[in-house]
Design an enzyme around this catalytic site. Structure first.
Site, PDB file in Angstrom:
ATOM      1  N   GLN A 165       0.650  -1.174  -0.049  1.00 14.26           N
ATOM      2  CA  GLN A 165       0.056   0.114  -0.153  1.00 14.26           C
ATOM      3  C   GLN A 165       0.833   1.248   0.039  1.00 14.26           C
ATOM      4  O   GLN A 165       0.654   2.213  -0.654  1.00 14.26           O
ATOM      5  CB  GLN A 165      -0.888  -0.070   1.223  1.00 14.26           C
ATOM      6  CG  GLN A 165      -2.107   0.983   1.140  1.00 14.26           C
ATOM      7  CD  GLN A 165      -3.095   0.670   2.169  1.00 14.26           C
ATOM      8  OE1 GLN A 165      -3.891  -0.275   1.964  1.00 14.26           O
ATOM      9  NE2 GLN A 165      -2.841   1.338   3.258  1.00 14.26           N
ATOM     10  N   GLU A 208      -4.267   8.823  -1.037  1.00 11.71           N
ATOM     11  CA  GLU A 208      -3.793   9.737   0.334  1.00 11.71           C
ATOM     12  C   GLU A 208      -2.544  10.704  -0.272  1.00 11.71           C
ATOM     13  O   GLU A 208      -1.915  11.091   0.391  1.00 11.71           O
ATOM     14  CB  GLU A 208      -2.940   8.701   1.272  1.00 11.71           C
ATOM     15  CG  GLU A 208      -4.084   7.684   1.854  1.00 11.71           C
ATOM     16  CD  GLU A 208      -3.425   6.977   3.063  1.00 11.71           C
ATOM     17  OE1 GLU A 208      -2.169   6.549   3.243  1.00 11.71           O
ATOM     18  OE2 GLU A 208      -4.272   6.729   4.034  1.00 11.71           O
ATOM     19  N   ASP A 245       4.011   0.517   4.443  1.00 12.23           N
ATOM     20  CA  ASP A 245       2.618  -0.319   5.134  1.00 12.23           C
ATOM     21  C   ASP A 245       2.429  -1.329   3.942  1.00 12.23           C
ATOM     22  O   ASP A 245       1.689  -0.993   2.992  1.00 12.23           O
ATOM     23  CB  ASP A 245       1.776   0.779   5.009  1.00 12.23           C
ATOM     24  CG  ASP A 245       0.362   0.302   5.399  1.00 12.23           C
ATOM     25  OD1 ASP A 245       0.267  -0.892   5.850  1.00 12.23           O
ATOM     26  OD2 ASP A 245      -0.737   1.024   5.839  1.00 12.23           O
ATOM     27  N   GLU A 288       4.462  -1.859   8.620  1.00 13.88           N
ATOM     28  CA  GLU A 288       3.117  -2.013   9.136  1.00 13.88           C
ATOM     29  C   GLU A 288       2.389  -2.851   8.551  1.00 13.88           C
ATOM     30  O   GLU A 288       2.642  -3.184   7.147  1.00 13.88           O
ATOM     31  CB  GLU A 288       2.399  -0.841   8.778  1.00 13.88           C
ATOM     32  CG  GLU A 288       1.066  -0.448   9.168  1.00 13.88           C
ATOM     33  CD  GLU A 288       0.398   0.917   8.849  1.00 13.88           C
ATOM     34  OE1 GLU A 288       1.382   1.716   8.721  1.00 13.88           O
ATOM     35  OE2 GLU A 288      -0.963   0.895   8.655  1.00 13.88           O
ATOM     36  N   ASP A 315      -1.788  -2.279  12.252  1.00 13.52           N
ATOM     37  CA  ASP A 315      -3.017  -1.656  11.782  1.00 13.52           C
ATOM     38  C   ASP A 315      -4.118  -2.587  11.783  1.00 13.52           C
ATOM     39  O   ASP A 315      -4.965  -2.512  12.756  1.00 13.52           O
ATOM     40  CB  ASP A 315      -2.829  -1.116  10.512  1.00 13.52           C
ATOM     41  CG  ASP A 315      -3.955  -0.230   9.964  1.00 13.52           C
ATOM     42  OD1 ASP A 315      -4.984  -0.063  10.731  1.00 13.52           O
ATOM     43  OD2 ASP A 315      -3.796   0.139   8.868  1.00 13.52           O
ATOM     44  N   LYS A 340      -6.141   4.856  15.078  1.00 10.31           N
ATOM     45  CA  LYS A 340      -7.181   5.341  14.181  1.00 10.31           C
ATOM     46  C   LYS A 340      -8.603   5.645  14.897  1.00 10.31           C
ATOM     47  O   LYS A 340      -8.945   4.350  15.266  1.00 10.31           O
ATOM     48  CB  LYS A 340      -7.478   4.682  13.047  1.00 10.31           C
ATOM     49  CG  LYS A 340      -6.304   4.805  11.877  1.00 10.31           C
ATOM     50  CD  LYS A 340      -6.452   3.287  10.833  1.00 10.31           C
ATOM     51  CE  LYS A 340      -5.545   3.748   9.647  1.00 10.31           C
ATOM     52  NZ  LYS A 340      -5.784   2.498   8.864  1.00 10.31           N
ATOM     53  N   ARG A 369      -7.036   8.154   7.721  1.00 13.40           N
ATOM     54  CA  ARG A 369      -7.642   7.307   6.791  1.00 13.40           C
ATOM     55  C   ARG A 369      -7.395   7.699   5.271  1.00 13.40           C
ATOM     56  O   ARG A 369      -7.042   8.735   4.966  1.00 13.40           O
ATOM     57  CB  ARG A 369      -9.229   7.130   7.296  1.00 13.40           C
ATOM     58  CG  ARG A 369      -9.601   6.707   8.500  1.00 13.40           C
ATOM     59  CD  ARG A 369      -8.811   5.520   9.029  1.00 13.40           C
ATOM     60  NE  ARG A 369      -8.912   4.270   8.199  1.00 13.40           N
ATOM     61  CZ  ARG A 369      -9.622   2.970   8.713  1.00 13.40           C
ATOM     62  NH1 ARG A 369     -10.202   3.015   9.675  1.00 13.40           N
ATOM     63  NH2 ARG A 369      -9.368   2.017   7.724  1.00 13.40           N
ATOM     64  N   SER A 370      -7.729   6.773   4.417  1.00 15.79           N
ATOM     65  CA  SER A 370      -7.362   7.184   3.136  1.00 15.79           C
ATOM     66  C   SER A 370      -8.413   7.765   2.713  1.00 15.79           C
ATOM     67  O   SER A 370      -8.422   8.799   1.676  1.00 15.79           O
ATOM     68  CB  SER A 370      -7.168   5.905   2.408  1.00 15.79           C
ATOM     69  OG  SER A 370      -8.527   4.975   2.389  1.00 15.79           O
ATOM     70  N   LYS A 391       0.927   9.669  10.978  1.00 19.07           N
ATOM     71  CA  LYS A 391       1.007   9.370   9.452  1.00 19.07           C
ATOM     72  C   LYS A 391      -0.327   9.701   9.052  1.00 19.07           C
ATOM     73  O   LYS A 391      -1.444   9.489   9.447  1.00 19.07           O
ATOM     74  CB  LYS A 391       0.948   7.700   9.576  1.00 19.07           C
ATOM     75  CG  LYS A 391       0.785   7.041   8.162  1.00 19.07           C
ATOM     76  CD  LYS A 391       0.620   5.708   8.292  1.00 19.07           C
ATOM     77  CE  LYS A 391       0.371   5.030   7.010  1.00 19.07           C
ATOM     78  NZ  LYS A 391      -0.450   3.868   7.171  1.00 19.07           N
TER      79      LYS A 391
HETATM   80  P1  PGA Z   1      -7.158   3.013   5.102  1.00 17.13           P
HETATM   81  O1  PGA Z   1      -5.497   3.121   4.778  1.00 17.13           O
HETATM   82  O2  PGA Z   1      -7.729   4.252   5.712  1.00 17.13           O
HETATM   83  O3  PGA Z   1      -7.677   2.739   3.555  1.00 17.13           O
HETATM   84  O4  PGA Z   1      -7.295   1.846   5.952  1.00 17.13           O
HETATM   85  C1  PGA Z   1      -4.799   3.548   5.661  1.00 17.13           C
HETATM   86  C2  PGA Z   1      -3.728   2.544   6.353  1.00 17.13           C
HETATM   87  O5  PGA Z   1      -3.797   1.418   6.189  1.00 17.13           O
HETATM   88  O6  PGA Z   1      -2.980   2.886   7.154  1.00 17.13           O
HETATM   89 ZN    ZN Z   2      -2.324   0.466   7.307  1.00 20.66          ZN
END
Ligand code: PGA
Ligand code: ZN
Length: 423
Positions: A165, A208, A245, A288, A315, A340, A369-370, A391
């Site tokens: 990712q 992101e 990540d 991560e 995560d 988060k 978050r994304s 982050k």
């Molecule tokens: P997500 O990505 O908000 O799509 O879960 C962020 C991450 O994985 O850290």
């Molecule tokens: Zn993550």
């Protein structure tokens, strides 16, 4: 000071998808509102994000993602429970638990509870005439977190042009947050130019704000970023290191880790070896979700063989959840937790997770978050909680820069120190 009104409403996040906002009005006439973010590579143990499914009318254009049920919960049950209370964050959060004591807010929706919880935090800070950061830490030096900044994006955030990712940088040699961010912005710009010079498609910006360049292998992506860091005159390893990540849950199917672009497939044991080689070969300080959210065995095995200085960050494994964190502490499955708030659903409970993690000497990385909004409360939470790291994505997109810019502001106006990298 009493809460005299609560309003829930639907707004859009940075992906153009509906999300929940809540606005609390106090008896002095001031209003305090907050919007909740939303993930794409969500873990299955996260608190529940209540979405409508298909509806008619204008909301049918949102492909079932509208949040009118969560909004209605705010404007009915939650409103009745909190209007008239003196503003007090723990009390509001307790009322929310009373209304929905399910493990993951299945009934109210964690998007509804978090919106109200955040708006209450802001209102409570206002009542004390403090910033949100100072509300959580009224005295002493505040700690400005070390940022982890996205340069290359793949996986669910960039049409899977790269198997993992994020390839991120950690500017740990910087002596201030402002300097760290300047380095990151320079590296992000140079990465786009460097990619262009090599004939890569670099105008595709991922969810992101990172570059959505397609890379067949993870190693090539790491080499690319290392070359870019070097090209801007910064010292790889000494001043700037890499973080990844992996978001491995996304490509874990039938007990196999399938790297589609690389055309490779691994068992859990083999993938422990693969990740170990990666962290030994490259200047990676943080990794991560190297394994899937329920593949505890691989996490534990990797934790035993990984370099002691490596940050092993959970995560999807931990989903800002107290009991999963406790299990990972007991099992020695990780040594750091991504925080988060919307994985949890309440501000006070998220803070409890942060404190529990610190107690166990886990590092804490507050994360966006994304799917984000222009709100900047995340920066204040990271500072007020003394999280140490943050982050937020890349340096592009106002939903990202709103958090970076708030940290720049806090660094200017508050008595603070910038967190170093504790390896
Ligand atoms: P997500 O990505 O908000 O799509 O879960 C962020 C991450 O994985 O850290
Ligand atoms: Zn993550």
């Amino acid at each position: 000071m009493k809460i005299v009104d609560l309003l829930g409403y639907q707004v859009l996040d940075s992906r153009g998808r509906p999300t929940v906002a809540a606005r609390i009005t106090l008896e002095d006439g001031t209003s305090h509102s907050a919007k909740v973010p939303s993930g794409a590579s969500t873990g299955q143990h996260e608190a529940v994000e209540l979405r409508d499914g298909n509806l008619t009318g204008a909301n049918s254009f949102y492909s079932g993602l509208s949040v009118t049920k969560a909004v209605l919960n705010i404007n009915s049950k939650i409103k009745s429970a909190i209007v008239g209370l003196d503003i007090d964050l723990p009390e509001v959060d307790n009322r929310l638990i009373d209304l929905d004591d399910s493990e993951r807010f299945e009934s109210l929706g964690a998007n509804a509870t978090l919106a109200v919880s955040l708006a209450s935090s802001l209102a409570a800070a206002h009542q004390q005439q403090k910033s949100l950061a100072r509300y959580f830490q009224p005295t002493g030096k505040l700690l400005i977190p070390m940022p982890m900044i996205n340069i290359l994006s793949g996986g669910a955030h960039a049409n899977r042009g790269m198997d993992i990712q994020d390839v991120l940088i950690v500017p740990h040699g910087a002596t201030s947050f402002a300097e760290a961010l300047a380095w990151a912005a320079g590296i992000r710009e140079a990465a786009a130019k460097f990619g262009q010079s090599k004939g890569m498609i670099t105008h595709l910006v991922a969810d992101e704000g990172g570059l959505g360049i397609a890379f067949k292998s993870i190693s090539t992506a790491c080499e690319f970023v290392i070359e870019v860091i070097d090209s801007v005159g910064l010292k790889v390893d000494k001043e700037v290191s890499l973080a990844l990540d992996i978001a491995a849950t996304q490509f874990f199917q039938e007990y196999k880790y399938n790297l589609v672009n690389a055309n490779q497939s691994f068992s859990g044991k083999e993938f422990v070896g693969y990740i170990s080689n990666l962290v030994n070969e490259f200047p990676i300080v943080s990794i991560e979700d190297p394994f899937a959210e329920d593949d505890w065995e691989s996490w534990i095995e990797f934790n035993q063989v990984a370099p002691k200085s490596l940050q092993i960050l959970g995560d999807d494994l931990l989903t800002t959840n107290q009991s999963r964190l406790e299990r990972s502490i007991l099992d020695k499955a990780a040594n750091a937790i991504l925080i988060k708030p919307n994985q949890n659903g309440l501000v006070t409970d998220t803070l409890k997770v942060v404190n529990k993690a610190k107690e166990a000497h886990f590092r804490t990385v507050v994360s966006a978050r994304s799917g984000e909004t222009e709100d900047s409360w995340l920066a204040d939470l990271a500072v007020g909680w003394g999280a140490g790291q943050i982050k937020v994505g890349s340096t592009h997109g106002s939903e990202r820069t709103s958090k970076w810019n708030r940290l720049l502001e806090l660094e200017q106006i508050e008595d603070c120190t910038f967190n170093g990298w504790q390896s």
